[in-house]
Design an enzyme around this catalytic site. Structure first.
Site, mmCIF file in Angstrom:
data_model
loop_
_atom_site.group_PDB
_atom_site.id
_atom_site.type_symbol
_atom_site.label_atom_id
_atom_site.label_comp_id
_atom_site.label_asym_id
_atom_site.label_seq_id
_atom_site.Cartn_x
_atom_site.Cartn_y
_atom_site.Cartn_z
ATOM 1 N N HIS A 1 33.380 99.366 14.992
ATOM 2 C CA HIS A 1 34.161 98.873 14.892
ATOM 3 C C HIS A 1 35.131 98.079 16.331
ATOM 4 O O HIS A 1 36.068 97.213 16.535
ATOM 5 C CB HIS A 1 35.191 99.548 13.947
ATOM 6 C CG HIS A 1 35.581 100.184 13.018
ATOM 7 N ND1 HIS A 1 34.418 100.943 12.776
ATOM 8 C CD2 HIS A 1 36.022 99.480 11.985
ATOM 9 C CE1 HIS A 1 34.856 101.462 11.585
ATOM 10 N NE2 HIS A 1 35.352 100.598 10.820
ATOM 11 N N HIS B 1 31.003 96.351 7.235
ATOM 12 C CA HIS B 1 29.796 97.002 6.196
ATOM 13 C C HIS B 1 30.747 97.851 5.464
ATOM 14 O O HIS B 1 31.893 97.254 4.542
ATOM 15 C CB HIS B 1 30.161 98.333 7.273
ATOM 16 C CG HIS B 1 32.436 98.671 8.069
ATOM 17 N ND1 HIS B 1 32.409 98.112 9.146
ATOM 18 C CD2 HIS B 1 32.851 99.683 7.725
ATOM 19 C CE1 HIS B 1 33.599 98.264 9.866
ATOM 20 N NE2 HIS B 1 33.371 99.137 8.042
ATOM 21 N N CYS C 1 41.639 105.214 2.143
ATOM 22 C CA CYS C 1 40.671 104.482 2.169
ATOM 23 C C CYS C 1 39.380 104.679 2.817
ATOM 24 O O CYS C 1 40.237 106.001 4.164
ATOM 25 C CB CYS C 1 41.318 103.301 3.279
ATOM 26 S SG CYS C 1 42.206 103.251 4.096
ATOM 27 N N HIS D 1 35.060 104.752 4.410
ATOM 28 C CA HIS D 1 33.676 104.683 4.359
ATOM 29 C C HIS D 1 32.677 105.194 3.334
ATOM 30 O O HIS D 1 32.897 106.944 3.872
ATOM 31 C CB HIS D 1 33.078 104.349 5.199
ATOM 32 C CG HIS D 1 34.239 103.554 6.928
ATOM 33 N ND1 HIS D 1 35.013 104.556 7.844
ATOM 34 C CD2 HIS D 1 34.113 102.463 6.968
ATOM 35 C CE1 HIS D 1 35.455 102.782 7.703
ATOM 36 N NE2 HIS D 1 35.248 101.524 7.632
ATOM 37 N N GLU E 1 41.438 114.015 1.384
ATOM 38 C CA GLU E 1 42.788 113.394 2.421
ATOM 39 C C GLU E 1 44.069 114.264 1.972
ATOM 40 O O GLU E 1 44.844 114.054 2.536
ATOM 41 C CB GLU E 1 42.915 112.494 2.419
ATOM 42 C CG GLU E 1 41.698 111.313 3.309
ATOM 43 C CD GLU E 1 42.072 109.958 3.869
ATOM 44 O OE1 GLU E 1 42.952 109.294 3.176
ATOM 45 O OE2 GLU E 1 41.141 109.542 4.102
ATOM 46 N N TYR F 1 36.572 91.037 4.575
ATOM 47 C CA TYR F 1 37.799 90.200 5.557
ATOM 48 C C TYR F 1 37.233 91.002 6.412
ATOM 49 O O TYR F 1 36.639 91.747 6.976
ATOM 50 C CB TYR F 1 39.101 91.158 5.058
ATOM 51 C CG TYR F 1 39.005 92.553 4.325
ATOM 52 C CD1 TYR F 1 39.142 93.800 5.623
ATOM 53 C CD2 TYR F 1 39.559 93.381 3.588
ATOM 54 C CE1 TYR F 1 39.477 94.999 5.641
ATOM 55 C CE2 TYR F 1 39.002 94.411 3.696
ATOM 56 C CZ TYR F 1 38.977 94.824 4.291
ATOM 57 O OH TYR F 1 39.078 96.425 4.057
ATOM 58 N N GLU G 1 37.899 95.462 12.075
ATOM 59 C CA GLU G 1 38.306 95.653 10.071
ATOM 60 C C GLU G 1 37.095 95.120 10.105
ATOM 61 O O GLU G 1 37.623 93.830 9.528
ATOM 62 C CB GLU G 1 39.170 95.987 9.612
ATOM 63 C CG GLU G 1 39.780 97.479 9.683
ATOM 64 C CD GLU G 1 38.682 98.822 9.575
ATOM 65 O OE1 GLU G 1 37.420 98.364 9.445
ATOM 66 O OE2 GLU G 1 39.653 99.881 9.914
ATOM 67 N N GLU H 1 34.380 94.111 6.940
ATOM 68 C CA GLU H 1 34.928 95.052 5.952
ATOM 69 C C GLU H 1 34.594 94.245 4.473
ATOM 70 O O GLU H 1 35.335 93.475 4.262
ATOM 71 C CB GLU H 1 35.658 95.766 5.562
ATOM 72 C CG GLU H 1 35.568 96.743 6.398
ATOM 73 C CD GLU H 1 37.002 98.128 6.223
ATOM 74 O OE1 GLU H 1 36.688 98.943 6.871
ATOM 75 O OE2 GLU H 1 38.019 98.320 5.968
ATOM 76 N N TRP I 1 45.221 96.144 6.694
ATOM 77 C CA TRP I 1 44.027 95.299 5.814
ATOM 78 C C TRP I 1 45.287 95.750 4.364
ATOM 79 O O TRP I 1 44.631 95.368 3.031
ATOM 80 C CB TRP I 1 42.852 96.167 5.501
ATOM 81 C CG TRP I 1 43.218 97.878 6.040
ATOM 82 C CD1 TRP I 1 43.519 98.373 4.839
ATOM 83 C CD2 TRP I 1 43.018 98.582 6.866
ATOM 84 N NE1 TRP I 1 43.238 99.528 5.118
ATOM 85 C CE2 TRP I 1 43.502 99.440 6.308
ATOM 86 C CE3 TRP I 1 43.084 98.745 8.295
ATOM 87 C CZ2 TRP I 1 43.278 101.225 6.423
ATOM 88 C CZ3 TRP I 1 43.488 99.959 8.748
ATOM 89 C CH2 TRP I 1 43.255 100.898 8.118
#
Length: 197
Positions: free
Chosen positions: A41, A48, A83, A85, A103, A119, A130, A132, A175
């Site tokens: 990042h 990624h 959100c 990874h 979460e 993006y 970001e 991604e 995002w």
């Protein structure tokens, strides 16, 4: 491609937290390697794999969350339901379901793929980027939330109109609108025309 368990990473002899690796991808979403999460990042950012989840209640309201203030990236801002990874080798669908439970303490119902979006969003507050290739998912939430306070500061269910008002007042993640707009066709299919998405 091997599956990496949720405890993946290396634990230094000092006993500090596990290193979190992200899956680096090319412009077509093909895996080309891994990188440590924070370094991926750092400007200009390394492309990624990521995922974004949009869950709705039976009234067609979107569950949004305000990211906990202790998060190093985009703390205290509102964003989509969940959100994150995937671990290297972990399927995006499995990662989305896993992370939603970690979460928010709920397992999504009717979780379905909603496409991908690529993006590049710099975050002016943190200086992080970001970069991604994001896998999108939509589904339903049908049980009470049990948010992890280390991850989630606050939650809300909002209609499309309420979200527009909230978004105008901000702050939202850099995002958020990109992933929401990309997921809209699947959201409309899930919630129906009367929900207004």
């Amino acid at each position: 491609m091997p599956i990496t368990p949720a405890t993946a990473g290396s634990t230094p002899a000092s006993g500090s937290a596990d290193t979190i690796l992200l899956e680096l991808v090319d412009e077509d979403g093909n895996t080309i390697g891994t990188a440590e999460k924070l370094s991926a990042h750092q400007p200009p950012g390394q492309l990624h794999r990521a995922f974004s989840v949009f869950l709705f209640d039976e009234r067609g309201r979107l569950l949004i969350q305000r990211r906990a203030l202790g998060k190093y990236h985009s703390p205290g801002v509102w964003s989509n339901t969940c959100c994150g990874h995937p671990y290297p080798g972990e399927a995006p669908f499995a990662a989305a379901a896993r992370r939603t439970y970690e979460e928010l303490g709920v397992s999504p119902s009717l979780l379905a793929e909603a496409g991908t979006v690529r993006y590049n969003h710099p975050d002016p507050e943190s200086g992080l980027v970001e970069q991604e290739f994001n896998h999108l998912f939509v589904g339903m939430v049908q049980s009470p939330l049990r948010p992890d306070p280390d991850e989630v500061g606050e939650t809300a269910f909002v209609t499309a109109d309420e979200l527009a008002v909230r978004h105008d007042k901000g702050p939202f993640s850099a995002w958020f609108m990109t992933v929401l707009d990309s997921a809209r066709p699947a959201i409309k299919e899930l919630t129906g025309p009367s929900a207004g998405w």
